[in-house]
Design an enzyme around this catalytic site. Sequence first.
Site: not given
Lengths: 703, 120
Positions: A48, A70, A416
């Site tokens: 918003h 929104e 990893n």
Amino acid sequence: MSIDLSQFFDVFFEESFEGLDAMESELLNLEPGKEDQETINTIFRAAHSIKGGSGTFGFTAVSDFTHVLETLLDQIRNGQRQLVAEHVNLLLKAVDCLRAMLTALQAQEEPERQEANELKQRFEAILNGENNTDAPEQAVSEPEEQVDLPITFQIDFKPLPYLFKTGNEPLYMIAELSELGELETQALHDEVPKLKQLNAEDCYLYWRFFLTTTRGESAIREIFEWVEDDAEITIVQCGGLFEEPVDQVDASDAQQSVPAEDELPVQTPAPAKTVQENKKEAGPAKDVRKNTDPSTTSIRVGIDKVDSLINMVGELVITQAMLSQIGEQEITESSIAALQEGLAQLAHNTRDLQENVMRIRMLPISFVFSRFPRLVRDISQKLNKQVELKLIGEQTELDKTVMEKLSDPMVHLVRNSLDHGLETPEERIAQGKDPVGTVTLNAFHQGGNIVIEIMDDGKGLDTEKIRNKAIQNGLIQEQDELTVDEINELIFMPGFSTADNVSEISGRGVGMDVVRKNIQALNGSVEVSSEAGVGSTFTIRLPLTLAILDGQLVQVADHTYIIPLISIVESLQIDIAKVSNVGKGLQVLRLRDEYIPILRLYDIFNHKGAREELDKTLLVVVENDNYKVGILVDDLLAQQQVVIKSLEANYQRVDGISGATILGDGTVSLIIDISGLIKLSGLRRPGSSELLVDLKADEGIPA
Amino acid sequence: MKKILAVDDSASMRQMVGFTLKKAGFDVVEAKDGSEALNLAKQQGFDAVISDVNMPVMDGITLIRELRSLPDYKFTPLLMLTTESGLDKKSEGKAAGATGWIVKPFNPEQLLAVLKKVIR
């Protein structure tokens, strides 16, 4: 009044990026079906705000795009729509897209529209799909009716008694009405009660207006927009009563702005023209922004930090005043005592000030940690693994410059862990483990360092495989016997992983040497410990800041060098009986169960006049990369914090030297880079951590 | 000098509103959410309050309701900043005691024009 909106752009971008970060991390916390209202609210508010700001500041591409998310979020927030996983994924993509758009706008480039349009369509498809209770967007501003000739309106305005308590004021409305044209006002007071019954807070008056205007009814309605429910309002066009002023008004109004009929076509395109002009005007404003180099990012500093700095500067000023007063006096014994006291205070103030200035650059490590929930989510989805990410010590503070360079190595290590450390859910179940693996990021302070651990509860490093690969690559020999820790260390070797790289996401070992190099460039270290079937832990140790260092000043010939205190293990006088020659001009000192190679600074840096007799010198034992060397110096001087000046920036890179500083007497002193020094001394093969001499005590070196 | 309290959780909007009002000759105090605004309003008097609706901690409608219940703010203009999609919020705001609303996005000129309805 004209206000240049571009002056608010920087703040707008900064807060929008913060808003996107918040959206992202909250979205990652969302579990469809179990969503928490406050989380949705936070996400909604961020979207918003971005929409409101971008609309206000003229970034329509952003506000148009944000509108759809929104709307969706609003529906979810109001319970009109059920949150599903698809929404979360789409919203995350939208966050990425918005970030890209804003980045482009910040760099004054046209944002890429295609992805935004595609995403927007997908949002619209959801919004228009089933379960949609959203009414079609209402046209907000009807084109204002513009009448050619002034019309007289009769306006009856009878507020309900409580009108004042809404904060509205009829007086201002009358003033506004009078701006629309010729106004005749009648205040009607027949409802005002007797004094005894009168409530001073109520409104008893009401009004009848005759307004002669060219602006039409909607302009009048607009004035009463806020009170239409709090008053009886009737607006009617009337002819007779006040007809005579019409001509008059016509004449006066025409002078102001009333367009004659034939002028109208000219008038109509005017708004478009204004827009163009605005665009042109935006040009120079943009140039102003261009001057602000995007790399000079700002940091937000807590007001408490600034306050304490201001306090300290105040103290400093007092001390300075005191000292200068002493300076004006004749020198006596008591003035010297006062001077000493003043200087002690000055030292104290300076140290406090320095510490606090450094604190300004310190940010919580959550700035780095916050990107990992998203990363872990994306990768684990790709790998079909279930992962829980734990973040510990997010508030631990670290220098911003260190933080910026820490991010890449950490990403590498986390990837990893996900790819190679953690097993698939099936594998984990087969081993009696929880199908959901855990990756933990933990940050804490230890001495002058920050320690960051990246832990996983996966299968651990496969020492057999690493060993075999290292033999293949010629890093070790078949017959070499290595401990588990030593084998694990091998993953940091350059060239270790040139063989079958394991996957697109990462290979354990792929680029580990780069990780280590990057961390060492920050004067830090990285280690791994691992247990088969239980998991691995990578430990990164970094200095808190790059700008200041606790140093040991040492004397070599007539030069002063600085050795970082953090690397120093001990300093000792050499017992000559324990020194052995091991060839190539190298001497080692037997210290308890280790042999310490002796590095002679005067040799390495070609100084004349240094003490060469071992029994008259001192040995500073330093540790680097898990092995120790001794640096031979003439004398140990003070320990102090030094401000590091870059040699590279001011001169050029020098091997074995990490920087310089300026000492109290104004001389420049060089700061020793231990690992560079070892390389320089020829003690170590280039690109290898292996020392040229075998220094294990248990293998014995003939004295 | 008339004193206005500007409440918005967005720093850029707050700056824009603050700057515009100051330039128009008002004294402006800024707050970043309803709760901060309420505390400020209790400590000092304001001639008008302009507040965003969606804010963390305390939203604008709650702020207006709280302010309107204070004797000092019985008649004070309390304006809310709302978006075009928040039509239902307007009635909610009115019920809480809001004087009126300003629709976002707006530019500084529009803000001052609207403000003229309640404070001069």
